[in-house]
Design a protein around this motif. Structure first.
Motif, mmCIF file in Angstrom:
data_model
loop_
_atom_site.group_PDB
_atom_site.id
_atom_site.type_symbol
_atom_site.label_atom_id
_atom_site.label_comp_id
_atom_site.label_asym_id
_atom_site.label_seq_id
_atom_site.Cartn_x
_atom_site.Cartn_y
_atom_site.Cartn_z
ATOM 1 N N LEU A 36 16.467 -22.604 -26.588
ATOM 2 C CA LEU A 36 17.094 -23.619 -27.445
ATOM 3 C C LEU A 36 16.227 -24.865 -27.593
ATOM 4 N N SER A 37 15.390 -25.141 -26.609
ATOM 5 C CA SER A 37 14.565 -26.350 -26.668
ATOM 6 C C SER A 37 13.384 -26.214 -27.626
ATOM 7 N N VAL A 38 13.090 -24.998 -28.066
ATOM 8 C CA VAL A 38 12.027 -24.807 -29.048
ATOM 9 C C VAL A 38 12.565 -25.288 -30.396
ATOM 10 N N PRO A 39 11.885 -26.237 -31.042
ATOM 11 C CA PRO A 39 12.449 -26.895 -32.226
ATOM 12 C C PRO A 39 12.805 -25.976 -33.393
ATOM 13 N N PHE A 40 12.034 -24.927 -33.632
ATOM 14 C CA PHE A 40 12.266 -24.116 -34.823
ATOM 15 C C PHE A 40 13.174 -22.901 -34.576
ATOM 16 N N ILE A 41 13.708 -22.748 -33.375
ATOM 17 C CA ILE A 41 14.610 -21.634 -33.078
ATOM 18 C C ILE A 41 16.051 -22.111 -33.220
ATOM 19 N N GLU A 42 16.784 -21.436 -34.089
ATOM 20 C CA GLU A 42 18.189 -21.775 -34.300
ATOM 21 C C GLU A 42 19.035 -21.227 -33.153
ATOM 22 N N THR A 43 20.262 -21.696 -33.048
ATOM 23 C CA THR A 43 21.159 -21.279 -31.975
ATOM 24 C C THR A 43 21.416 -19.778 -32.015
ATOM 25 N N SER A 44 21.642 -19.244 -33.195
ATOM 26 C CA SER A 44 21.912 -17.808 -33.301
ATOM 27 C C SER A 44 20.701 -16.991 -32.861
ATOM 28 N N THR A 45 19.524 -17.420 -33.251
ATOM 29 C CA THR A 45 18.304 -16.715 -32.852
ATOM 30 C C THR A 45 18.070 -16.858 -31.351
ATOM 31 N N ALA A 46 18.388 -18.012 -30.801
ATOM 32 C CA ALA A 46 18.220 -18.219 -29.358
ATOM 33 C C ALA A 46 19.118 -17.276 -28.558
ATOM 34 N N TRP A 47 20.361 -17.081 -29.022
ATOM 35 C CA TRP A 47 21.255 -16.158 -28.321
ATOM 36 C C TRP A 47 20.750 -14.721 -28.423
ATOM 37 N N THR A 48 20.271 -14.347 -29.592
ATOM 38 C CA THR A 48 19.736 -12.994 -29.759
ATOM 39 C C THR A 48 18.498 -12.795 -28.888
ATOM 40 N N LEU A 49 17.616 -13.777 -28.864
ATOM 41 C CA LEU A 49 16.418 -13.673 -28.022
ATOM 42 C C LEU A 49 16.779 -13.640 -26.537
ATOM 43 N N THR A 50 17.741 -14.450 -26.140
ATOM 44 C CA THR A 50 18.185 -14.439 -24.741
ATOM 45 C C THR A 50 18.701 -13.059 -24.367
ATOM 46 N N HIS A 51 19.519 -12.492 -25.226
ATOM 47 C CA HIS A 51 20.083 -11.165 -24.980
ATOM 48 C C HIS A 51 18.981 -10.105 -24.899
ATOM 49 N N CYS A 52 18.063 -10.132 -25.861
ATOM 50 C CA CYS A 52 17.016 -9.113 -25.916
ATOM 51 C C CYS A 52 16.026 -9.236 -24.753
ATOM 52 N N ILE A 53 15.622 -10.457 -24.440
ATOM 53 C CA ILE A 53 14.698 -10.659 -23.313
ATOM 54 C C ILE A 53 15.375 -10.264 -22.008
ATOM 55 N N HIS A 54 16.609 -10.695 -21.808
ATOM 56 C CA HIS A 54 17.336 -10.363 -20.585
ATOM 57 C C HIS A 54 17.465 -8.853 -20.424
ATOM 58 N N PRO A 105 25.017 -8.206 -19.034
ATOM 59 C CA PRO A 105 24.484 -7.816 -20.345
ATOM 60 C C PRO A 105 25.565 -7.680 -21.420
ATOM 61 N N THR A 106 26.734 -7.215 -21.021
ATOM 62 C CA THR A 106 27.840 -7.082 -21.970
ATOM 63 C C THR A 106 28.311 -8.456 -22.441
ATOM 64 N N ALA A 107 28.435 -9.400 -21.523
ATOM 65 C CA ALA A 107 28.846 -10.760 -21.886
ATOM 66 C C ALA A 107 27.801 -11.421 -22.787
ATOM 67 N N LEU A 108 26.527 -11.182 -22.498
ATOM 68 C CA LEU A 108 25.479 -11.730 -23.356
ATOM 69 C C LEU A 108 25.553 -11.139 -24.762
ATOM 70 N N PHE A 109 25.864 -9.851 -24.852
ATOM 71 C CA PHE A 109 26.014 -9.213 -26.160
ATOM 72 C C PHE A 109 27.150 -9.857 -26.950
ATOM 73 N N PHE A 110 28.290 -10.061 -26.287
ATOM 74 C CA PHE A 110 29.422 -10.692 -26.972
ATOM 75 C C PHE A 110 29.094 -12.130 -27.379
ATOM 76 N N ALA A 111 28.413 -12.866 -26.508
ATOM 77 C CA ALA A 111 28.029 -14.246 -26.838
ATOM 78 C C ALA A 111 27.048 -14.256 -28.011
ATOM 79 N N ALA A 112 26.070 -13.359 -27.979
ATOM 80 C CA ALA A 112 25.099 -13.298 -29.076
ATOM 81 C C ALA A 112 25.779 -12.902 -30.377
#
Length: 152
Positions: A36-54, A105-112
């Motif tokens: 989220l601290s990366v300026p050009f990453i939106e919240t939705s993309t940050a959640w998707t990236l968090t889910h995928c990286i995790h 991982p399931t909770a991250l999927f729902f959050a994303a």
């Protein structure tokens, strides 16, 4: 001097320690906040990236890498063909540790999914990563590999 029991595996014993799951969730949230601290990453993309990286790291460390990084004389090489997931709690299914490692991982999927407003593009990326993290955790796949990959 007291002898050390050979049944304790340092590779998996730490998974049952107190505070590990709080630490696990905190590290996952830290990853999300870093994204989220990366300026050009939106919240939705940050959640998707968090889910995928995790889930990518979850699969790599729990279901792909085999053996034990620590030499244990009591093990006698029994853990060599087993993944880390198969070694947790001596292979018993649905223990507390394994339930938590399945819920996150399931909770991250729902959050994303929620934070992407159930966008199809994000779902097409999040869905396979959820399957990558969850399918190997089912008892059916205990000591089995997808299509024989990573069999030896």
């Amino acid at each position: 001097m007291e002898a050390v029991s050979g049944s304790v595996q340092p590779n998996i014993e730490w998974m049952n320690s107190r505070g590990l799951f709080v630490f696990y969730v905190m590290v996952t949230l830290l990853l999300h906040f870093l994204l989220l601290s990366v300026p050009f990453i939106e919240t939705s993309t940050a959640w998707t990236l968090t889910h995928c990286i995790h889930n990518g790291l979850n699969y790599l460390f729990l279901h792909w890498i085999k053996g034990a990084p620590f030499q244990n004389d009591g093990d006698q090489g029994k853990s060599r063909p087993l993944t880390h997931w198969e070694q947790i709690d001596s292979g018993r299914h649905w223990t507390r540790t394994k339930k938590i490692l399945t819920i996150v991982p399931t909770a991250l999927f729902f959050a994303a999914s929620y934070y992407t407003s159930y966008d199809r593009r994000h779902f097409l990326l999040n869905g396979p990563f959820l399957a990558l993290a969850l399918l190997p955790k089912f008892p059916f796949f205990h000591k089995r590999r997808f299509f024989g990959i990573n069999k030896y």
